[in-house]
Write an enzyme that holds these catalytic residues in place. Structure first.
Site, PDB file in Angstrom:
ATOM      1  N   HIS A 127      41.621  36.458  49.874  1.00  0.00           N
ATOM      2  CA  HIS A 127      41.909  37.095  48.590  1.00  0.00           C
ATOM      3  C   HIS A 127      42.746  38.351  48.791  1.00  0.00           C
ATOM      4  CE1 HIS A 127      38.690  34.510  46.969  1.00  0.00           C
ATOM      5  NE2 HIS A 127      39.288  34.688  45.810  1.00  0.00           N
ATOM      6  N   LYS A 180      40.131  43.009  46.182  1.00  0.00           N
ATOM      7  CA  LYS A 180      38.829  42.353  45.974  1.00  0.00           C
ATOM      8  C   LYS A 180      37.806  42.977  46.913  1.00  0.00           C
ATOM      9  CE  LYS A 180      36.591  37.837  45.628  1.00  0.00           C
ATOM     10  NZ  LYS A 180      36.089  38.122  44.272  1.00  0.00           N
TER      11      LYS A 180
END
Length: 233
Positions: A130, A134
């Site tokens: 990600h 995040k």
């Protein structure tokens, strides 16, 4: 529909754009405490923060507003919210990932786990990648994938981040700039490797899935999942 957006960050703004394109109206957008303006909404879509989950979901259900919730990290309170929804005759969908493609991927993962359960020479592992913003690791999607394997494959009873232990599914979490989300499930033996993978190209897929779920939930009563929305499984 008249939509309330709870959590107006990058995801909230993407949801707003897609909702407007699909002919809906945004009657509230906020990253703060839910206020009385929500009473004008037909449905709420919440991508705020884990700490706001119980308050926001409770407020929506108590005001008879169907709620779509997409933030992870609060699931110790999930059963409590399900109970409240049933008591109040509300409508509620939680998903660790609202992407339509990811939810099909979830079903493929379950089916593959069942097929691989008798093939003891294969070891399973997960990887998720990600964007660097995040904060949680592993992702809620990776946890859902791991838990579904555990339910359908008797060789595993636990998952762990960056650990490779007996009966444990190892999950590797990577954070790379400008990556929307990639999840890979790999089965490896001495003779070959079998892999399924989902790669998100942008936030659009997550946002579209949330709006589609809101459209589906409007006018219904009960607690549902994306399997209900997509009529799969």
């Amino acid at each position: 529909m008249k939509i309330a957006l709870l959590g107006y960050g990058k995801m909230g703004k993407t949801i707003e754009a897609i909702a407007l394109e699909r002919g809906h109206t945004i009657v509230l957008k906020t990253s703060k405490t839910v206020n009385q303006a929500i009473k004008n909404a037909d449905v709420a879509i919440d991508f705020s923060i884990p700490g706001a989950a119980v308050n926001n979901i409770t407020h929506c259900i108590n005001h008879n507003i169907p709620v779509i919730y997409g933030t992870t990290g609060w699931l110790d309170q999930y059963d409590r919210m399900v109970q409240l929804c049933h008591e109040k005759q509300g409508a509620f969908i939680y998903a660790s990932n609202f992407s339509l493609g990811v939810n099909i991927f979830f079903q493929l993962n379950k089916s593959l786990a069942k097929m691989m359960a008798t093939l003891k020479d294969y070891a399973v592992s997960l990887e998720e990648i990600h964007h660097t913003q995040k904060l949680d690791a592993p992702s809620g999607t990776a946890i859902s994938l791991a838990n579904d394997i555990i339910k359908n494959h008797d060789s595993y009873n636990h998952w762990a981040l960056d650990q490779n232990q007996e009966k444990t599914i190892p999950i590797t979490a990577k954070r790379i700039e400008n990556v929307a989300g990639t999840h890979t499930v790999t089965y490896t033996s001495e003779v070959d490797t079998l892999e399924i993978k989902h790669t998100a190209h942008s936030r659009q897929g997550f946002a579209l899935g949330a709006v589609v779920a809101a459209e589906w939930l409007h006018g219904k009563v009960g607690v549902f999942t994306m399997k209900d929305v997509l009529n799969i499984g």
